[in-house]
Structure formats: structure tokens, C-alpha cells
Design a protein around this motif. Structure first.
Motif, PDB file in Angstrom:
ATOM      1  N   THR A 163      -5.349  93.606  61.800  1.00  0.00           N
ATOM      2  CA  THR A 163      -6.432  94.378  61.178  1.00  0.00           C
ATOM      3  C   THR A 163      -7.682  93.520  60.992  1.00  0.00           C
ATOM      4  O   THR A 163      -8.807  93.982  61.219  1.00  0.00           O
ATOM      5  CB  THR A 163      -5.962  94.970  59.843  1.00  0.00           C
ATOM      6  N   ARG A 195     -14.730  97.564  54.861  1.00  0.00           N
ATOM      7  CA  ARG A 195     -14.492  97.605  56.313  1.00  0.00           C
ATOM      8  C   ARG A 195     -13.018  97.379  56.640  1.00  0.00           C
ATOM      9  O   ARG A 195     -12.438  98.076  57.483  1.00  0.00           O
ATOM     10  CB  ARG A 195     -15.346  96.546  57.017  1.00  0.00           C
ATOM     11  N   LEU A 196     -12.417  96.409  55.976  1.00  0.00           N
ATOM     12  CA  LEU A 196     -11.006  96.125  56.219  1.00  0.00           C
ATOM     13  C   LEU A 196     -10.128  97.297  55.771  1.00  0.00           C
ATOM     14  O   LEU A 196      -9.182  97.683  56.475  1.00  0.00           O
ATOM     15  CB  LEU A 196     -10.595  94.846  55.483  1.00  0.00           C
ATOM     16  N   ASN A 208     -10.186 100.173  58.197  1.00  0.00           N
ATOM     17  CA  ASN A 208      -9.327  99.941  59.365  1.00  0.00           C
ATOM     18  C   ASN A 208      -7.850  99.939  58.994  1.00  0.00           C
ATOM     19  O   ASN A 208      -7.012 100.342  59.804  1.00  0.00           O
ATOM     20  CB  ASN A 208      -9.716  98.630  60.053  1.00  0.00           C
ATOM     21  N   THR A 239     -11.233  94.095  63.057  1.00  0.00           N
ATOM     22  CA  THR A 239     -12.430  94.327  62.250  1.00  0.00           C
ATOM     23  C   THR A 239     -13.564  93.392  62.662  1.00  0.00           C
ATOM     24  O   THR A 239     -14.726  93.798  62.736  1.00  0.00           O
ATOM     25  CB  THR A 239     -12.111  94.142  60.749  1.00  0.00           C
TER      26      THR A 239
END
Length: 381
Positions: free
Chosen positions: A86, A225-226, A229, A90
Motif C-alpha cells: 500500500t 492518501r494511505l 488506498n 501510494t
């Protein structure tokens, strides 16, 4: 008193773990549900709609992970490699470049060499203890410096603060795999790291009964953002796994104290044993990373590697112990022994990350140290 001012052990037991408001249960329940009743269309109770996107048991774990790492956002995954994947998806795009340890964990190396390289992501293995070598390896396309400290299995030490400065000067992120040290012994975010990675399978869970991974960041925007995802890719930690991991974290401090104390005694035994060629343990004053480790770690951990005088001798010792169980993984309450070249690091064979054939790796458990010493002495002799 705010949570952020509390000590590590207090956070480990209480962060994200308020007694259940409806029953008073002091342990967060296992929410074995895939979906949630909505109060009208779009009317979510506490934001829960579907358990890939969020589950209260996982939320408790994620809040605790963030607290014990001194971060703002924690995320729990199905495995350590799911967490790593992940991060990479990203930060990386075709043409991106990452600096990695030249003795990285075999699974991390495999992810770069066999998966991401096919998608146009390049990597350079570098001895991370050499800050100048890391600086020299950085290119305009470098998006991250990937750090393990201590490394697996050679127990090399990287200076997190120094490498954070190098990475940030180049506009890259510093990612620290904190699995070997654990949040109790080392706090990479406070030293300048952008993202901390864990295989929570290891010391965080601590009982060899659950597989999991984690990401923690102090950057709210990066955390968003992480987390996006995490949901979009879907390799999340299930509620029962989250429950077991949270249960493990509660005793992380007391367990690590014993792991470290036992490892120090065993490192001393191995250093003095005539059949052992060399001992790799950052707690030893002669270890090249000892001073940096003393600066950035509370103690030196429960992992020890040592070299015998031949591959045959190394294999013989691995197969001769009774109390040290021959097995992969690490960080559980029981002691394990393995031959990295043929076991955990077989995927790095024939590569620049190949490990010495005469190397033995110990995960020192929390048993009576005198019994562990007797077992090793018998196996060595």
C-alpha cells in the motif's frame, strides 16, 4: 490528562480502548459484521457502512497503533507485506526509484525485485549505515528511502535522523520498518520518519497466533492518501485479527523488557563460545552500529544473529536445539532459531542481498534464560 502525555504502557492498554458505552465491557468487542444498518440513506452511525472501509475493532487497533508510535493516523492490514504494498502503490509510479537496505528482509526484496520492477519501479540496494552511500544513491526520480533498523537478518543499524535529513533534502519520504525494534524500543516518527511500517505478526502481536501489518504516519494529508488506498486496495485486517493484535500490544512493554534482558545474556554466551565465529547484536559495544542504536533505541531488542565457521555447522546448530524451535517468523513469546539463507531469505539467493550461508538467526523469547542458555550450549557442543 490528555492521552498524548501518557506513558507508553498506559497508551498501549487504553488508547482507542474506552469501555464499551452500552455494556461497560473493558475490552473492545470483536465486531464480526460485514455491514451496518444506516439511519436513512447516507446516514451512517459513527461513519461505519462496510467492514472493508471500517470496523470498530479495527478502529480500536488503528487508534492504539497511532498512539504508541506517536503518530496521527494508524492503519491495520492483513499482513506486513500488504502494508508495504500500500505504501509503494501510494508513492510510486512507473519510473520511480527507491533506495532500499542491501540486507533487506527477503519478502521486501521480493516485492521490489519480482513485483514492482515489472511495473517500472527501480530500486538500489545500499548499506544504510553508510549515510554518504545513501546520499550518492539518490536520483531525481527517488521517491523514498526504505529503512530497516535493526536490519533482518544482519542486525545492521541505520541512523534514522540522519537518513531523514538526506531523504527530505532530496524531496523523498523516509519509510522505516520498525518491526525488529517495536514501538516500545524505537520511535522513528519522532526522529524524522514520514511513515512507519510494521509486521504486527511479530512483536506487536507477540504470541505467534496472528498475521498482520500496520502503517503509521504523523502527516494528516499523507495519512488520508494511505487510508484511501487501504480501502481501495482492500488488504485490511479482519476483526478477530485486530482483537488479537490489540491484546498483544497491551503487554508489549513488559514482554520487550524480558526479550531484551534474555538476548543480552545470550549474546554474552555466544560472544565467548569458541565455535561461534562472530555475533551480530547491536547491544555489543563492538557492534559497528552500537552508538547509533544506543542513541535511538531504548534497549537493543530480542533478535540476535551469529555466524558459525561453515554452512554445515550453522545448519547443524539450527537442527540441534530443543527449546529454540526451528521456524520462520520472530517476535513471539517462544524462542525460535532459523537458517536465513535456506529459510526466510531464500528469495534473495543469488542477488546482491544474499545472506551468508554460515548465518544463524535467533528470536529470543521470554522463557527462563538459564534454560535457553543450556539449550544453546548443548546444540553448539
Amino acid at each position: 490528562m490528555s492521552m498524548s502525555n501518557q506513558g507508553f504502557e498506559t497508551l498501549a492498554i487504553h488508547a482507542g480502548q474506552e469501555p464499551d458505552p452500552s455494556t461497560g465491557a473493558v475490552v473492545p468487542p470483536i465486531y464480526a459484521t460485514s455491514t451496518y444498518k444506516q439511519d436513512g440513506i447516507g446516514g451512517l452511525r459513527n461513519g461505519y457502512e462496510y467492514s472493508r472501509s471500517g470496523n470498530p475493532t479495527r478502529t480500536a487497533l488503528e487508534e492504539c497503533l497511532a498512539a504508541v508510535e506517536g503518530g496521527r493516523r494508524g492503519m491495520a492490514f492483513a499482513s506486513g507485506l500488504a502494508a508495504e504494498d500500500t505504501v509503494l502503490r501510494t508513492l510510486c509510479r512507473p519510473g520511480s526509484h527507491v533506495v532500499i537496505p542491501n540486507d533487506a528482509y527477503g519478502g521486501t526484496y521480493r516485492l521490489f525485485a519480482r513485483v514492482y520492477e515489472e511495473w517500472g519501479v527501480e530500486y538500489t540496494p545500499v548499506p544504510l549505515q553508510d549515510v554518504a552511500a545513501v546520499r550518492a544513491a539518490i536520483r531525481p526520480e527517488t521517491v523514498a528511502v526504505w529503512v530497516e533498523t535493526p536490519t533482518n537478518p544482519l542486525l545492521n543499524i541505520a541512523d534514522i535522523a540522519a537518513l531523514a535529513q538526506v531523504a527530505h533534502t532530496a524531496g523523498a519520504k523516509l519509510i522505516v520498518d520498525n518491526t525488529f525494534a517495536s514501538s516500545y524500543l524505537q520511535q522513528p516518527l519522532s526522529l524524522g520518519a514520514d511513515i512507519v511500517v510494521h509486521s504486527t505478526t511479530k512483536y506487536m502481536g507477540g504470541h505467534s497466533d496472528v498475521v498482520g501489518g500496520a502503517l503509521v504516519t504523523a502527516d494528516a494529508e499523507l495519512g488520508e492518501r494511505l487510508a484511501y488506498n487501504q480501502n481501495a486496495m482492500g488488504a485490511v485486517c479482519g476483526p478477530f485479527d485486530a482483537f488479537l493484535t490489540l491484546r498483544g500490544i497491551k503487554t508489549l512493554g513488559v514482554r520487550m523488557d524480558r526479550h531484551c534482558a534474555n538476548a543480552e545474556r545470550i549474546a554474552d554466551l555466544l560472544t565467548r563460545h569458541p565455535k561461534v565465529a562472530s555475533v551480530l547484536y547491536p547491544g555489543l559495544p563492538e557492534h559497528p552500529g552500537h552508538e547509533v542504536a544506543a542513541k535511538q533505541m531504548k534497549r537493543f531488542g530480542g533478535m540476535i544473529s551469529f555466524r558459525m565457521r561453515s554452512e554445515e555447522e550453522a545448519v547443524r546448530v539450527c537442527e540441534a536445539t530443543q527449546l529454540f524451535t526451528l521456524g520462520e517468523s520472530l517476535g513471539g513469546v517462544e524462542s525460535l532459531i532459523e537458517h536465513p539463507g535456506r529459510m526466510t531469505h531464500a528469495s534473495a539467493a543469488g542477488s546482491p542481498l544474499e545472506v551468508p550461508a554460515d548465518l544463524v538467526r535467533l528470536s529470543v523469547g521470554i522463557e527462563d534464560v538459564n534454560d535457553l542458555i543450556a539449550d544453546l550450549e548443548t546444540a553448539l557442543d
